[in-house]
Scaffold this active site. Sequence first.
Site, PDB file in Angstrom:
ATOM      1  N   ASP A 105      13.572 -23.519   7.200  1.00 13.33           N
ATOM      2  CA  ASP A 105      13.295 -22.450   6.237  1.00 13.33           C
ATOM      3  C   ASP A 105      11.836 -22.043   6.371  1.00 13.33           C
ATOM      4  O   ASP A 105      10.963 -22.901   6.521  1.00 13.33           O
ATOM      5  CB  ASP A 105      13.591 -22.917   4.803  1.00 13.33           C
ATOM      6  CG  ASP A 105      13.864 -21.734   3.890  1.00 13.33           C
ATOM      7  OD1 ASP A 105      15.026 -21.571   3.473  1.00 13.33           O
ATOM      8  OD2 ASP A 105      12.921 -20.958   3.614  1.00 13.33           O
ATOM      9  N   THR A 160      26.709 -13.237   5.538  1.00  8.03           N
ATOM     10  CA  THR A 160      27.672 -12.137   5.428  1.00  8.03           C
ATOM     11  C   THR A 160      27.021 -10.862   5.956  1.00  8.03           C
ATOM     12  O   THR A 160      25.992 -10.430   5.436  1.00  8.03           O
ATOM     13  CB  THR A 160      28.082 -11.946   3.961  1.00  8.03           C
ATOM     14  OG1 THR A 160      28.647 -13.174   3.518  1.00  8.03           O
ATOM     15  CG2 THR A 160      29.091 -10.834   3.806  1.00  8.03           C
ATOM     16  N   GLU A 207      31.370 -17.694   5.851  1.00  8.30           N
ATOM     17  CA  GLU A 207      31.506 -18.776   4.871  1.00  8.30           C
ATOM     18  C   GLU A 207      32.202 -18.248   3.614  1.00  8.30           C
ATOM     19  O   GLU A 207      31.881 -17.168   3.157  1.00  8.30           O
ATOM     20  CB  GLU A 207      30.099 -19.310   4.514  1.00  8.30           C
ATOM     21  CG  GLU A 207      30.113 -20.484   3.581  1.00  8.30           C
ATOM     22  CD  GLU A 207      31.135 -21.523   3.997  1.00  8.30           C
ATOM     23  OE1 GLU A 207      31.010 -22.068   5.099  1.00  8.30           O
ATOM     24  OE2 GLU A 207      32.082 -21.763   3.224  1.00  8.30           O
ATOM     25  N   PHE A 208      33.134 -19.035   3.087  1.00  6.19           N
ATOM     26  CA  PHE A 208      33.901 -18.560   1.932  1.00  6.19           C
ATOM     27  C   PHE A 208      33.629 -19.379   0.671  1.00  6.19           C
ATOM     28  O   PHE A 208      34.382 -19.304  -0.296  1.00  6.19           O
ATOM     29  CB  PHE A 208      35.407 -18.576   2.253  1.00  6.19           C
ATOM     30  CG  PHE A 208      35.761 -17.709   3.437  1.00  6.19           C
ATOM     31  CD1 PHE A 208      35.843 -16.332   3.309  1.00  6.19           C
ATOM     32  CD2 PHE A 208      35.973 -18.269   4.690  1.00  6.19           C
ATOM     33  CE1 PHE A 208      36.148 -15.519   4.399  1.00  6.19           C
ATOM     34  CE2 PHE A 208      36.280 -17.469   5.787  1.00  6.19           C
ATOM     35  CZ  PHE A 208      36.370 -16.098   5.644  1.00  6.19           C
ATOM     36  N   ARG A 216      32.429 -20.846  -2.890  1.00 12.75           N
ATOM     37  CA  ARG A 216      32.066 -20.260  -4.188  1.00 12.75           C
ATOM     38  C   ARG A 216      30.907 -21.056  -4.758  1.00 12.75           C
ATOM     39  O   ARG A 216      30.921 -22.286  -4.696  1.00 12.75           O
ATOM     40  CB  ARG A 216      33.241 -20.382  -5.182  1.00 12.75           C
ATOM     41  CG  ARG A 216      34.480 -19.624  -4.811  1.00 12.75           C
ATOM     42  CD  ARG A 216      35.666 -20.168  -5.589  1.00 12.75           C
ATOM     43  NE  ARG A 216      35.886 -21.587  -5.312  1.00 12.75           N
ATOM     44  CZ  ARG A 216      36.583 -22.420  -6.092  1.00 12.75           C
ATOM     45  NH1 ARG A 216      37.106 -21.995  -7.214  1.00 12.75           N
ATOM     46  NH2 ARG A 216      36.735 -23.684  -5.759  1.00 12.75           N
ATOM     47  N   GLU A 217      29.931 -20.376  -5.330  1.00 16.09           N
ATOM     48  CA  GLU A 217      28.860 -21.103  -6.012  1.00 16.09           C
ATOM     49  C   GLU A 217      29.478 -21.901  -7.153  1.00 16.09           C
ATOM     50  O   GLU A 217      30.471 -21.490  -7.745  1.00 16.09           O
ATOM     51  CB  GLU A 217      27.806 -20.132  -6.548  1.00 16.09           C
ATOM     52  CG  GLU A 217      26.975 -19.541  -5.429  1.00 16.09           C
ATOM     53  CD  GLU A 217      25.909 -18.589  -5.936  1.00 16.09           C
ATOM     54  OE1 GLU A 217      25.490 -18.716  -7.096  1.00 16.09           O
ATOM     55  OE2 GLU A 217      25.513 -17.711  -5.154  1.00 16.09           O
ATOM     56  N   CYS A 271      27.348 -11.962  -4.480  1.00 17.98           N
ATOM     57  CA  CYS A 271      28.254 -11.607  -3.375  1.00 17.98           C
ATOM     58  C   CYS A 271      29.141 -10.399  -3.654  1.00 17.98           C
ATOM     59  O   CYS A 271      29.067  -9.397  -2.947  1.00 17.98           O
ATOM     60  CB  CYS A 271      29.118 -12.811  -3.017  1.00 17.98           C
ATOM     61  SG  CYS A 271      28.169 -14.131  -2.281  1.00 17.98           S
ATOM     62  N   LYS A 330      28.516 -17.054 -13.624  1.00 20.39           N
ATOM     63  CA  LYS A 330      29.783 -17.766 -13.752  1.00 20.39           C
ATOM     64  C   LYS A 330      29.473 -19.214 -14.110  1.00 20.39           C
ATOM     65  O   LYS A 330      28.288 -19.584 -14.192  1.00 20.39           O
ATOM     66  CB  LYS A 330      30.589 -17.700 -12.459  1.00 20.39           C
ATOM     67  CG  LYS A 330      29.850 -18.336 -11.286  1.00 20.39           C
ATOM     68  CD  LYS A 330      30.624 -18.186 -10.021  1.00 20.39           C
ATOM     69  CE  LYS A 330      31.163 -19.500  -9.548  1.00 20.39           C
ATOM     70  NZ  LYS A 330      31.733 -19.458  -8.222  1.00 20.39           N
ATOM     71  N   ARG A 388      21.683 -14.017 -10.597  1.00 17.36           N
ATOM     72  CA  ARG A 388      21.620 -12.745  -9.869  1.00 17.36           C
ATOM     73  C   ARG A 388      22.846 -11.889 -10.188  1.00 17.36           C
ATOM     74  O   ARG A 388      23.970 -12.371 -10.139  1.00 17.36           O
ATOM     75  CB  ARG A 388      21.545 -13.011  -8.355  1.00 17.36           C
ATOM     76  CG  ARG A 388      20.194 -13.574  -7.933  1.00 17.36           C
ATOM     77  CD  ARG A 388      20.191 -13.956  -6.470  1.00 17.36           C
ATOM     78  NE  ARG A 388      21.084 -15.077  -6.188  1.00 17.36           N
ATOM     79  CZ  ARG A 388      21.391 -15.500  -4.969  1.00 17.36           C
ATOM     80  NH1 ARG A 388      20.906 -14.886  -3.923  1.00 17.36           N
ATOM     81  NH2 ARG A 388      22.199 -16.533  -4.792  1.00 17.36           N
TER      82      ARG A 388
HETATM   83  C1  UDX Z   1      32.515 -15.291  -4.057  1.00 15.06           C
HETATM   84  C2  UDX Z   1      33.792 -15.669  -3.289  1.00 15.06           C
HETATM   85  O1  UDX Z   1      34.750 -16.247  -4.186  1.00 15.06           O
HETATM   86  C3  UDX Z   1      33.453 -16.624  -2.161  1.00 15.06           C
HETATM   87  O2  UDX Z   1      34.623 -16.878  -1.388  1.00 15.06           O
HETATM   88  C4  UDX Z   1      32.367 -16.020  -1.284  1.00 15.06           C
HETATM   89  O3  UDX Z   1      31.974 -16.911  -0.264  1.00 15.06           O
HETATM   90  C5  UDX Z   1      31.157 -15.629  -2.096  1.00 15.06           C
HETATM   91  O4  UDX Z   1      31.551 -14.755  -3.171  1.00 15.06           O
HETATM   92  P1  UDX Z   1      30.979 -16.504  -5.885  1.00 15.06           P
HETATM   93  O5  UDX Z   1      30.160 -15.238  -5.898  1.00 15.06           O
HETATM   94  O6  UDX Z   1      30.294 -17.817  -5.813  1.00 15.06           O
HETATM   95  O7  UDX Z   1      32.021 -16.486  -4.670  1.00 15.06           O
HETATM   96  O8  UDX Z   1      31.840 -16.515  -7.257  1.00 15.06           O
HETATM   97  P2  UDX Z   1      33.368 -16.317  -7.679  1.00 15.06           P
HETATM   98  O9  UDX Z   1      33.902 -17.587  -8.173  1.00 15.06           O
HETATM   99  O10 UDX Z   1      34.148 -15.604  -6.649  1.00 15.06           O
HETATM  100  O11 UDX Z   1      33.172 -15.337  -8.950  1.00 15.06           O
HETATM  101  C6  UDX Z   1      32.584 -14.037  -8.800  1.00 15.06           C
HETATM  102  C7  UDX Z   1      32.533 -13.317 -10.109  1.00 15.06           C
HETATM  103  O12 UDX Z   1      33.855 -12.961 -10.552  1.00 15.06           O
HETATM  104  C8  UDX Z   1      31.940 -14.144 -11.266  1.00 15.06           C
HETATM  105  O13 UDX Z   1      31.129 -13.314 -12.061  1.00 15.06           O
HETATM  106  C9  UDX Z   1      33.166 -14.628 -12.015  1.00 15.06           C
HETATM  107  O14 UDX Z   1      32.889 -14.919 -13.351  1.00 15.06           O
HETATM  108  C10 UDX Z   1      34.090 -13.423 -11.870  1.00 15.06           C
HETATM  109  N1  UDX Z   1      35.529 -13.726 -11.985  1.00 15.06           N
HETATM  110  C11 UDX Z   1      36.116 -14.579 -11.116  1.00 15.06           C
HETATM  111  C12 UDX Z   1      36.287 -13.091 -12.972  1.00 15.06           C
HETATM  112  O15 UDX Z   1      35.773 -12.304 -13.779  1.00 15.06           O
HETATM  113  N2  UDX Z   1      37.640 -13.359 -13.029  1.00 15.06           N
HETATM  114  C13 UDX Z   1      38.252 -14.201 -12.155  1.00 15.06           C
HETATM  115  O16 UDX Z   1      39.487 -14.372 -12.263  1.00 15.06           O
HETATM  116  C14 UDX Z   1      37.481 -14.840 -11.169  1.00 15.06           C
END
Ligand code: UDX
Length: 431
Positions: free
Chosen positions: A30, A121, A151-152, A154-155, A260, A320, A327
């Site tokens: 980094d 991405t 990469e997929f 989720r945070e 994302c 979430k 962010r």
């Molecule tokens: C997402 C993708 O899921 C992941 O595969 C990719 O690599 C990166 O982007 P992430 O951003 O970590 O992951 O969060 P995620 O769990 O997908 O939630 C995204 C947003 O959607 C959050 O604000 C969450 O609260 C919201 N959400 C999720 C909903 O409002 N309803 C749902 O049913 C699911």
Amino acid sequence: MNIAIIGTGYVGLVTGTCFAEVGHSVICVDCDEAKVKLLQGGGIPIFEPGLEEMVKKNVAEGRLNFTASTAEGVEKSDVIFIAVPTPPLEDGAVDLSYIERVARDIANAMTSYKVVVDKSTVPVKTGEKVAETIKRYCKADCEFDVISNPEFLREGFAVEDLMNPDRIVVGTTSEKPKAAMREIYEPFNAPIIFTDINSAELIKHAANSFLAMKISYINAVAAICEATGANVEEVATGIGMDERIGRRFLNASLGFGGSCFPKDLSAFIRISDDLGYDFGLLKKVQEINAEQMDRFLKKITDTLWILKDKTIGVLGLAFKQNTDDVRMSPAIEVCQRLLKEGATLRVHDPKAMEKAKELLPAEGVTYVDDMDSVAEGCDALVVATEWPEFKELNLAKTRDAMTAPLLFDGRNLFDPAEMEQLGFTYKSIGR
Ligand code: UDX
């Protein structure tokens, strides 16, 4: 396998740590020297369940190292993963300057064959550009392959997702990098899908856009539920039991956020536009998401009428659950819009309060450490993040502490009948 990971953000740090966990020798690079020092000393810059322990263990066992020198990372590894940020630009396009910089740094340091893997991405066709750049700047004129491996994770579930992937997507048609990737991913016991590089890059944008579409779809259905007295959760369960649809990502909410979905949607729309295809469907997904926030705030103003001089409690600041990431957080947007209307806020988040302070104004916001005390003197309480611990809120104490027991649940965490029984005026999404 000797692996370098360039960029120690969410994706880079978790990927590097999990590769070390399964036995590979990993060096994480980094350019932020303070971050590298922190990591070398056993600290981590983000909250991610299970990560800190795993970093410490692998550092102690000698499989995970950190450096600020790209040259050192390149020299010590056979496979180099690029995991640097690709932030959005104002017009929805993606800022690829970090990727280009890293491609040049790798080229300058390369003295033998390397597999260069893009994990960030990126828009389709970025891999081709990275390959051109490396070729142009590599003085040693060595052979290399550039491949894509999106990469997929989720945070909040990053370690779990990385250790148990649904699938591994690898974009390359060459045999040498295919063999290297098989070796790297063998311990993860997941199916590997080999595609051409453009398809792999597209898979990432198409997957995230599809998931965002699912959320906007159920949020649109929630609006119809509210107009008819139906219950969106029952509808989601009913349609989700069809295996072709699936129940996951059908939780109605105040809208999706994070680093994302909003960015990847804009980028995919922009790429499609550039390629001559108007992706109207995804534009509508964005629109529904923005409207969902407006509709949620309208519920609050319709009930409270005037927000000026009202005190509102907000549970949740992260975008979430299980993360300290704020962010593009819908919860932060709720706070900002309530503040703009003249309300003062009492806020709580189990992990994201420090990071929220960087985005919210100092005036008008009180940070409350104990979630059961947030509602004290409040005219309304808002649930803005789906932290599971909020379900354990002391509801009787909360009700009695408020000037009037009014709860707006942007995440459908509570049971409407139970809330009514407890004496709350309770408004949620699509129920
Ligand atoms: C997402 C993708 O899921 C992941 O595969 C990719 O690599 C990166 O982007 P992430 O951003 O970590 O992951 O969060 P995620 O769990 O997908 O939630 C995204 C947003 O959607 C959050 O604000 C969450 O609260 C919201 N959400 C999720 C909903 O409002 N309803 C749902 O049913 C699911």
